[in-house]
Write a protein that holds these residues in place. Structure first.
Motif, short mmCIF file in Angstrom:
data_model
loop_
_atom_site.label_atom_id
_atom_site.label_comp_id
_atom_site.label_asym_id
_atom_site.label_seq_id
_atom_site.Cartn_x
_atom_site.Cartn_y
_atom_site.Cartn_z
N ARG A 26 0.83 -1.21 0.00
CA ARG A 26 0.00 0.00 0.00
C ARG A 26 0.86 1.26 0.00
N ALA A 27 1.89 1.26 0.81
CA ALA A 27 2.79 2.42 0.83
C ALA A 27 3.53 2.56 -0.49
N ALA A 28 3.85 1.43 -1.12
CA ALA A 28 4.54 1.47 -2.41
C ALA A 28 3.64 2.07 -3.49
N ILE A 29 2.36 1.67 -3.48
CA ILE A 29 1.42 2.26 -4.44
C ILE A 29 1.29 3.76 -4.19
N PHE B 75 6.34 -3.38 -7.24
CA PHE B 75 6.79 -4.77 -7.15
C PHE B 75 7.59 -5.01 -5.87
N ILE B 76 8.49 -4.09 -5.51
CA ILE B 76 9.29 -4.26 -4.29
C ILE B 76 8.40 -4.19 -3.05
N ALA C 129 9.29 3.49 -15.29
CA ALA C 129 9.94 2.24 -14.88
C ALA C 129 10.09 2.17 -13.37
N ALA C 130 10.43 3.32 -12.75
CA ALA C 130 10.60 3.35 -11.29
C ALA C 130 9.29 3.09 -10.58
N ALA C 131 8.19 3.59 -11.11
CA ALA C 131 6.87 3.37 -10.49
C ALA C 131 6.53 1.88 -10.47
#
Length: 515
Positions: free
Chosen positions: A194-197, A351-352, A344-346
């Motif tokens: 969630r934090a990654a999104i 994924f990470i 690409a970074a997004a």
């Protein structure tokens, strides 16, 4: 050994010796966990339900939380990051020339933002908790939207510098506030994705910002304003409107969120309790929580790691259009070519976030991703070939953005207590953002076109602070977990009541750190 210590030792028995966090409990263990964590004192709206029914109800609850919380918060951060970094797009469209500024004055404007931004961040999570998210976040958004609009109306260095300073004050509460806020809703094994999104919006802002700036800059001359003026004015007005709408779209904490039924409220609190968290419950602020954060070595370890993330992040996001323009492209094409690295970074950031949630190995995720960034900035530093340097910007973006979200989640995972977590995240993020002052001054006009000083400083940040700090923190947490597993922390609960044990937060013997 007390009965409480024996119970906690029994709960920890399924944890592997290398310190990995335990797997989620089976329903057959629910009675034991309820006793250890105090769940038996909380109402259970699903009493009598089968394991399958509980799992189905829980899945539906998490899905509802996702739809109610994540999309709007992600939109707000996209706007926030767009507003703080669009000055890089405005620069290559003539801002410095039109305001008769020197390169040093431009860098000073960048630095002023980070001084105020970092200075106010440690305080904002306390305000967020006391004022409620539905009040605090709309207020700061409207304020920074107005400030952003004013940036398009300035006529000299002094006006731009003042606007950037107050933009930092207004924006200071969003990023630490939302990360803290999410940690009060989700389990430690759920918050990463969630934090990654949420943070992927920063990369999307870089991608979207390049396209948007290229389009808005074509308004040059409209209303007697330069194209870069309209970048600030239009984006500022949109931010203010979103701030007003946020009063209805931003929800409060679980104990007061209006969209939750009473049963769902109890479910949220119970699932966080089972995850060794009490962050969904009401807690009064005490200075002891502040000092507990300041005295905790983990606060400063994460601050160092995050320093490595943010020092690189802001150098990259503020100067990427400039770096690309020095490869021989026009301002419009430079803005457009900045889009693919961010996209690409997004993707990798999300994924990470998923991978770290699944494996519980947040430290190793940081280490692996940082190697991509180190490779990218080594290419930028060591080559003069435009193709190689542009490829380096891809690896640079891939090595920075995923680590930012992962590090904040890592810190939140390992800090328990409503206010202690809020203070810790404020310190970590504030210290990281203060390094934006360094980032703002390392890409100097006299160093173009290769910018060796800037690339070398970012490379050092990533090797020493991000990579080195992540390795240190990982192994230190493994050591702490081993001490808890063999009972070396059990003396902390001897003779204490359940309430006193709860106040120990992440120092409790049954709180196993995410590594």
């Amino acid at each position: 050994m007390s009965e409480k210590a024996d119970s906690m030792r029994a709960e920890k028995a399924d944890i592997v010796s290398n310190g990995v966090s335990p797997s989620p409990p089976n329903e057959k263990d629910i009675g034991h966990i309820a006793k250890v964590k105090g769940l038996d004192a909380l109402p259970d709206p699903d009493a009598g339900c089968s394991d399958e029914e509980r799992a189905r109800i829980d899945k539906a609850l998490v899905r509802r939380l996702d739809w109610m919380l994540i999309p709007w918060l992600t939109l707000l951060y996209l706007v926030s990051f767009l507003d703080r970094t669009n000055i890089g797009n405005a620069k290559i469209d003539g801002l410095v020339t039109d305001l008769h500024m020197t390169s040093g004055q431009y860098n000073a404007c960048l630095s002023l933002f980070f001084v105020s931004y970092a200075g106010f961040e440690p305080l904002t999570n306390i305000l967020l908790k006391r004022l409620k998210p539905s009040i605090f976040l709309p207020i700061i958004m409207c304020l920074w939207g107005i400030t952003m609009t004013c940036m398009g109306l300035v006529h000299n260095f002094s006006g731009l510098a003042a606007a950037r300073f107050f933009l930092g004050v207004a924006e200071a509460g969003l990023f630490p506030g939302v990360n803290y806020y999410l940690s009060c809703w989700y389990k430690r094994s759920e918050i990463g994705i969630r934090a990654a999104i949420f943070f992927s919006a920063a990369a999307l802002a870089g991608s979207f910002g390049g396209l948007l700036a290229a389009a808005i800059a074509k308004m040059d001359g409209v209303g007697g304003k330069h194209g870069w003026c309209w970048i600030f004015i239009l984006e500022g007005l949109v931010t203010a409107l979103l701030g007003i709408a946020s009063y209805w779209f931003v929800h409060d904490f679980p104990d007061d969120a209006k969209f939750l039924s009473d049963d769902d409220r109890q479910r949220v609190i119970r699932r966080l309790k089972a995850d060794s968290q009490s962050s969904a419950e009401h807690e009064e602020f005490k200075m002891s929580y502040f000092w507990a954060s300041v005295k905790d070595w983990k606060t400063w370890a994460y601050a160092v790691v995050y320093m490595g993330c943010d020092g690189a992040l802001y150098a990259f996001s503020l100067f990427l259009p400039t770096i690309i323009s020095q490869l021989g492209y026009s301002s419009t094409k430079a803005n457009l070519l900045s889009v693919p690295p961010y996209a690409a970074a997004a993707i990798l950031t999300i994924f990470i976030g998923w991978l770290a949630d699944r494996t519980g190995q947040r430290g190793w995720c940081n280490v692996g991703v940082s190697l991509l960034g180190i490779m990218g900035f080594s290419m930028l530093l060591g080559s003069t070939n435009p193709g190689v340097k542009y490829a380096g910007t891809f690896f640079g973006a891939l090595g920075i953005y995923p680590c930012v979200a992962n590090t904040i989640v890592w810190a939140a995972n390992n800090t328990e207590g409503v206010y202690k977590r809020g203070v810790t995240l404020g310190f970590v993020i504030g210290w990281g953002n203060l390094n934006g002052v360094v980032s703002s001054n390392i890409y100097r006009a006299q160093d173009k076109p290769n910018y060796r000083l800037g690339h070398a400083v970012v490379l050092a940040y990533m090797i020493v602070f991000l990579l080195g700090g992540s390795l240190f923190t990982h192994f230190a947490l493994v050591s702490e977990n081993k001490k808890k597993l063999v009972g070396k922390s059990d003396h902390l609960i001897e003779g204490k009541t359940d309430e006193e044990i709860e106040l120990l937060g992440d120092r409790r013997p049954d709180f196993i750190y995410t590594i």
